[in-house]
Design an enzyme around this catalytic site. Structure first.
Site, PDB file in Angstrom:
ATOM      1  N   LYS A  13       7.621   8.311  24.020  1.00  0.00           N
ATOM      2  CA  LYS A  13       8.925   8.661  23.457  1.00  0.00           C
ATOM      3  C   LYS A  13       8.853   9.921  22.604  1.00  0.00           C
ATOM      4  CE  LYS A  13       9.626   4.968  21.127  1.00  0.00           C
ATOM      5  NZ  LYS A  13       8.950   3.717  21.199  1.00  0.00           N
ATOM      6  N   ARG A  88      15.909  -1.348  17.185  1.00  0.00           N
ATOM      7  CA  ARG A  88      14.806  -2.158  17.676  1.00  0.00           C
ATOM      8  C   ARG A  88      15.140  -3.645  17.677  1.00  0.00           C
ATOM      9  NH1 ARG A  88      10.330   1.348  16.439  1.00  0.00           N
ATOM     10  NH2 ARG A  88       8.271   0.497  16.813  1.00  0.00           N
ATOM     11  N   ARG A 127      -5.257   7.397  22.133  1.00  0.00           N
ATOM     12  CA  ARG A 127      -4.618   8.197  21.074  1.00  0.00           C
ATOM     13  C   ARG A 127      -5.337   7.958  19.745  1.00  0.00           C
ATOM     14  NH1 ARG A 127       1.699   7.127  20.127  1.00  0.00           N
ATOM     15  NH2 ARG A 127       1.154   5.468  18.710  1.00  0.00           N
ATOM     16  N   ARG A 135      -3.569   6.340  12.925  1.00  0.00           N
ATOM     17  CA  ARG A 135      -2.504   5.516  12.353  1.00  0.00           C
ATOM     18  C   ARG A 135      -3.047   4.131  12.085  1.00  0.00           C
ATOM     19  NH1 ARG A 135       2.985   6.010  15.806  1.00  0.00           N
ATOM     20  NH2 ARG A 135       2.978   3.805  15.319  1.00  0.00           N
ATOM     21  N   ARG A 146       2.393  -5.583  18.398  1.00  0.00           N
ATOM     22  CA  ARG A 146       3.550  -4.688  18.520  1.00  0.00           C
ATOM     23  C   ARG A 146       4.230  -4.862  19.878  1.00  0.00           C
ATOM     24  NH1 ARG A 146       0.522   0.532  16.976  1.00  0.00           N
ATOM     25  NH2 ARG A 146       2.269   1.727  17.773  1.00  0.00           N
TER      26      ARG A 146
END
Ligand code: ADP
Length: 188
Positions: A13, A88, A127, A135, A146
């Protein structure tokens, strides 16, 4: 043009939003980025949000809506915006409609980036391993949570926009340029 970019964690995204804001001269509103900024600044909101985010759970609808309400009326949103990571939950989607109604603003299209779950996990872990500043929520256990939260709380939002005839889907398993091309086709 006002858009919502929709997709699970790791669906790309952010990458697609970046391309769109440059092309259409609109702003990106990422609730995840806004929350991380609050955490960095050490605000009360940031302190409340941090542990929730670190577990991969959702920050309360109240906190999110108060952030969005303030953001969406700023002058830089006049030309249009892309909502990324928001709404969300069904409650957020309905609250958003109420706020937008007050200001006579419409969501034009909702674009869903479709990806395969196993590939998602690989992508995010990659990532995490490549970035210097990892993160806190990019590790496998939390990521799995998640994705669980995404399916339970966020997928119903898709149904909501489908019923409003605003939902468009692209195949997110293609490369960045191909996904981008498919999105542009939907927008023209
Ligand atoms: P992702 O890579 O999962 O799309 P984001 O950067 O959008 O990540 O969000 C990171 C975290 O911030 C989420 O796991 C959640 O805890 C919190 N968050 C972001 N946006 C929202 C929202 N709209 N509602 C509730 N929590 C949110």
């Amino acid at each position: 043009m006002n858009l919502i970019l929709f997709g699970p964690p790791g669906s790309g995204k952010g990458t697609q939003a970046e391309i769109l804001i440059n092309k259409y001269n609109i702003v990106q509103i990422s609730t995840g980025d806004m929350l991380r900024e609050e955490v960095k600044l050490g605000t009360e909101l940031g302190k409340t949000a941090k542990s929730i985010m670190d577990n991969g759970d959702l920050v309360s609808d109240e906190i999110i809506m108060s952030m969005i309400e303030k953001r969406i009326i700023k002058p830089d949103c006049k030309n249009g915006f892309i909502l990324d990571g928001f709404p969300r939950t069904l409650k957020q989607a309905k609250d958003l409609d109420n706020i937008l109604n007050l200001f006579d603003i419409l969501i034009d299209k909702v674009i869903e980036i479709n990806v395969n779950e196993n590939i998602l996990l690989k992508r995010i872990l990659k990532r995490a391993s490549e970035s210097k500043k990892t993160r806190d929520d990019d590790n496998s256990e939390i990521l799995k949570n998640r994705i669980v939260v995404y399916k339970k709380d966020t997928l119903p939002v898709l149904e909501y926009y489908k019923n409003l005839n605003k939902l468009y889907s692209v195949d997110g398993m293609q490369n960045v340029a191909e996904v981008s091309k498919d999105i542009q086709k939907i927008l023209t």
